[in-house]
Motif scaffolding. Structure first.
Motif, PDB file in Angstrom:
ATOM      1  N   CYS A 137     103.538  29.473  70.332  1.00 37.12           N
ATOM      2  CA  CYS A 137     102.307  29.380  69.541  1.00 37.12           C
ATOM      3  C   CYS A 137     101.109  29.063  70.430  1.00 37.12           C
ATOM      4  O   CYS A 137     100.025  29.628  70.251  1.00 37.12           O
ATOM      5  CB  CYS A 137     102.466  28.312  68.458  1.00 37.12           C
ATOM      6  SG  CYS A 137     103.591  28.771  67.118  1.00 37.12           S
ATOM      7  N   VAL A 138     101.315  28.159  71.398  1.00 27.27           N
ATOM      8  CA  VAL A 138     100.215  27.808  72.298  1.00 27.27           C
ATOM      9  C   VAL A 138      99.796  29.019  73.112  1.00 27.27           C
ATOM     10  O   VAL A 138      98.603  29.292  73.289  1.00 27.27           O
ATOM     11  CB  VAL A 138     100.637  26.643  73.215  1.00 27.27           C
ATOM     12  CG1 VAL A 138      99.608  26.434  74.321  1.00 27.27           C
ATOM     13  CG2 VAL A 138     100.796  25.365  72.406  1.00 27.27           C
ATOM     14  N   ARG A 139     100.778  29.769  73.618  1.00 24.31           N
ATOM     15  CA  ARG A 139     100.441  30.954  74.414  1.00 24.31           C
ATOM     16  C   ARG A 139      99.705  31.992  73.580  1.00 24.31           C
ATOM     17  O   ARG A 139      98.770  32.639  74.052  1.00 24.31           O
ATOM     18  CB  ARG A 139     101.719  31.555  75.001  1.00 24.31           C
ATOM     19  CG  ARG A 139     102.326  30.716  76.119  1.00 24.31           C
ATOM     20  CD  ARG A 139     103.482  31.431  76.779  1.00 24.31           C
ATOM     21  NE  ARG A 139     103.999  30.669  77.911  1.00 24.31           N
ATOM     22  CZ  ARG A 139     104.991  31.083  78.695  1.00 24.31           C
ATOM     23  NH1 ARG A 139     105.562  32.258  78.460  1.00 24.31           N
ATOM     24  NH2 ARG A 139     105.404  30.341  79.701  1.00 24.31           N
ATOM     25  N   GLN A 140     100.136  32.157  72.339  1.00 21.50           N
ATOM     26  CA  GLN A 140      99.446  33.102  71.466  1.00 21.50           C
ATOM     27  C   GLN A 140      98.020  32.647  71.195  1.00 21.50           C
ATOM     28  O   GLN A 140      97.089  33.461  71.137  1.00 21.50           O
ATOM     29  CB  GLN A 140     100.229  33.258  70.156  1.00 21.50           C
ATOM     30  CG  GLN A 140     101.544  33.998  70.319  1.00 21.50           C
ATOM     31  CD  GLN A 140     102.356  34.003  69.041  1.00 21.50           C
ATOM     32  OE1 GLN A 140     102.111  33.210  68.135  1.00 21.50           O
ATOM     33  NE2 GLN A 140     103.339  34.888  68.958  1.00 21.50           N
ATOM     34  N   THR A 141      97.846  31.336  71.039  1.00 23.03           N
ATOM     35  CA  THR A 141      96.504  30.802  70.807  1.00 23.03           C
ATOM     36  C   THR A 141      95.616  31.023  72.024  1.00 23.03           C
ATOM     37  O   THR A 141      94.460  31.459  71.901  1.00 23.03           O
ATOM     38  CB  THR A 141      96.582  29.301  70.485  1.00 23.03           C
ATOM     39  OG1 THR A 141      97.409  29.115  69.333  1.00 23.03           O
ATOM     40  CG2 THR A 141      95.203  28.741  70.200  1.00 23.03           C
ATOM     41  N   MET A 142      96.141  30.744  73.214  1.00 22.94           N
ATOM     42  CA  MET A 142      95.355  30.934  74.426  1.00 22.94           C
ATOM     43  C   MET A 142      95.028  32.406  74.646  1.00 22.94           C
ATOM     44  O   MET A 142      93.933  32.749  75.113  1.00 22.94           O
ATOM     45  CB  MET A 142      96.121  30.374  75.635  1.00 22.94           C
ATOM     46  CG  MET A 142      96.386  28.873  75.560  1.00 22.94           C
ATOM     47  SD  MET A 142      94.887  27.900  75.264  1.00 22.94           S
ATOM     48  CE  MET A 142      93.978  28.250  76.769  1.00 22.94           C
ATOM     49  N   ALA A 143      95.979  33.284  74.293  1.00 19.78           N
ATOM     50  CA  ALA A 143      95.699  34.717  74.412  1.00 19.78           C
ATOM     51  C   ALA A 143      94.581  35.121  73.464  1.00 19.78           C
ATOM     52  O   ALA A 143      93.708  35.929  73.809  1.00 19.78           O
ATOM     53  CB  ALA A 143      96.970  35.516  74.114  1.00 19.78           C
ATOM     54  N   ALA A 144      94.580  34.539  72.257  1.00 20.02           N
ATOM     55  CA  ALA A 144      93.509  34.842  71.307  1.00 20.02           C
ATOM     56  C   ALA A 144      92.169  34.341  71.817  1.00 20.02           C
ATOM     57  O   ALA A 144      91.134  34.992  71.646  1.00 20.02           O
ATOM     58  CB  ALA A 144      93.835  34.212  69.950  1.00 20.02           C
ATOM     59  N   ILE A 145      92.183  33.191  72.482  1.00 17.63           N
ATOM     60  CA  ILE A 145      90.937  32.648  73.032  1.00 17.63           C
ATOM     61  C   ILE A 145      90.411  33.549  74.144  1.00 17.63           C
ATOM     62  O   ILE A 145      89.211  33.822  74.237  1.00 17.63           O
ATOM     63  CB  ILE A 145      91.173  31.219  73.554  1.00 17.63           C
ATOM     64  CG1 ILE A 145      91.459  30.280  72.377  1.00 17.63           C
ATOM     65  CG2 ILE A 145      89.979  30.717  74.356  1.00 17.63           C
ATOM     66  CD1 ILE A 145      91.839  28.880  72.786  1.00 17.63           C
ATOM     67  N   ARG A 146      91.329  34.044  74.999  1.00 25.58           N
ATOM     68  CA  ARG A 146      90.888  34.925  76.088  1.00 25.58           C
ATOM     69  C   ARG A 146      90.353  36.250  75.553  1.00 25.58           C
ATOM     70  O   ARG A 146      89.425  36.830  76.114  1.00 25.58           O
ATOM     71  CB  ARG A 146      92.051  35.165  77.051  1.00 25.58           C
ATOM     72  CG  ARG A 146      92.381  33.962  77.927  1.00 25.58           C
ATOM     73  CD  ARG A 146      93.324  34.350  79.045  1.00 25.58           C
ATOM     74  NE  ARG A 146      94.627  34.767  78.533  1.00 25.58           N
ATOM     75  CZ  ARG A 146      95.648  33.936  78.343  1.00 25.58           C
ATOM     76  NH1 ARG A 146      95.504  32.642  78.619  1.00 25.58           N
ATOM     77  NH2 ARG A 146      96.799  34.375  77.886  1.00 25.58           N
ATOM     78  N   GLN A 147      90.947  36.742  74.476  1.00 27.84           N
ATOM     79  CA  GLN A 147      90.500  38.010  73.906  1.00 27.84           C
ATOM     80  C   GLN A 147      89.178  37.868  73.165  1.00 27.84           C
ATOM     81  O   GLN A 147      88.427  38.832  73.035  1.00 27.84           O
ATOM     82  CB  GLN A 147      91.568  38.559  72.957  1.00 27.84           C
ATOM     83  CG  GLN A 147      92.830  39.012  73.677  1.00 27.84           C
ATOM     84  CD  GLN A 147      93.915  39.434  72.704  1.00 27.84           C
ATOM     85  OE1 GLN A 147      93.694  39.437  71.497  1.00 27.84           O
ATOM     86  NE2 GLN A 147      95.083  39.789  73.229  1.00 27.84           N
ATOM     87  N   HIS A 148      88.891  36.677  72.674  1.00 31.47           N
ATOM     88  CA  HIS A 148      87.661  36.443  71.917  1.00 31.47           C
ATOM     89  C   HIS A 148      86.909  35.282  72.565  1.00 31.47           C
ATOM     90  O   HIS A 148      87.160  34.117  72.243  1.00 31.47           O
ATOM     91  CB  HIS A 148      87.977  36.122  70.453  1.00 31.47           C
ATOM     92  CG  HIS A 148      88.782  37.199  69.786  1.00 31.47           C
ATOM     93  ND1 HIS A 148      88.245  38.379  69.353  1.00 31.47           N
ATOM     94  CD2 HIS A 148      90.119  37.265  69.514  1.00 31.47           C
ATOM     95  CE1 HIS A 148      89.198  39.134  68.816  1.00 31.47           C
ATOM     96  NE2 HIS A 148      90.336  38.477  68.909  1.00 31.47           N
ATOM     97  N   PRO A 149      85.998  35.562  73.480  1.00 27.83           N
ATOM     98  CA  PRO A 149      85.295  34.484  74.195  1.00 27.83           C
ATOM     99  C   PRO A 149      84.523  33.553  73.272  1.00 27.83           C
ATOM    100  O   PRO A 149      84.243  32.414  73.642  1.00 27.83           O
ATOM    101  CB  PRO A 149      84.346  35.248  75.120  1.00 27.83           C
ATOM    102  CG  PRO A 149      84.949  36.613  75.251  1.00 27.83           C
ATOM    103  CD  PRO A 149      85.605  36.891  73.943  1.00 27.83           C
TER     104      PRO A 149
END
Length: 202
Positions: A137-149
């Motif tokens: 879940c944390v990795r998915q969250t961080m990936a979402a943050i990187r995709q949406h600055p």
């Protein structure tokens, strides 16, 4: 174990959290099945010990009666010897039953210890699975943050909640093919449309 870990790694050598979760789910199921088998073995041994206890009580009553019969026939050597022979055979049966009970009690203790170890292993796997899911879940969250600055760490918790909610939603079924046939276009229709576009140009 080394081959298992290598199979769960990404190209960069890091563990793939998704594959780790799948592997741990399988391990938890196997551990649960192992616990079930050990519990079944313990239950069977307890039933056998219960039957042995009942048989021992029956033999004890027979032994008491046979012993009294021998005592009453001591004045008759021949009869006393015959009764004593039967009593000796009964005592041999009791000895064998006692040895069997002791052996089954040891086996029951052994399987109980194995069940306890299996239970600890199962709960340890469950904890590992919970940690792996949290990591995913944390990795998915961080990936979402990187995709949406525009997403900041302030609302990362909200993003994580959305990911978890999305995971819990039932997956939609594969869409069925459309029943209606697509509309076919004719050459005359295409020519008319293109002429209209040309005529509309300034």
């Amino acid at each position: 174990m080394g081959r298992v870990l290598r199979s769960l790694q990404d190209a960069d050598g890091s563990l793939d959290s998704e594959r780790v979760c799948v592997q741990l789910v399988q391990d938890c199921r196997h551990a649960e099945q192992h616990m079930t088998g050990l519990a079944r073995q313990c239950e069977q041994l307890k039933q056998e010990l219960d039957a042995t206890g009942k048989q021992s009580a029956l033999l004890a009553r027979r032994h008491h009666e046979q012993e009294n019969a021998v005592l009453a026939a001591l004045d008759d050597n021949e009869q006393a010897h015959t009764l004593a022979q039967a009593l000796a055979e009964l005592e041999n049966e009791q000895e064998a039953l006692t040895a069997r009970r002791i052996y089954d009690e040891k086996r029951l203790g052994y399987y109980r210890r194995r069940w306890q170890e299996a239970e600890r292993h199962y709960h340890d796997l469950c904890r590992q699975l919970a940690m792996a899911r949290a990591t995913r879940c944390v990795r998915q969250t961080m990936a979402a943050i990187r995709q949406h600055p525009d997403v900041t760490l302030v609302n990362a918790k909200q993003a994580l909640a959305h990911i978890r909610a999305r995971e819990q939603q039932p997956q939609p079924d594969e869409p069925a093919p459309a029943g209606d046939q697509p509309r076919r276009h004719s050459a005359d229709e295409v020519l008319a449309r293109l002429r209209q576009q040309r005529d509309a140009r300034p």
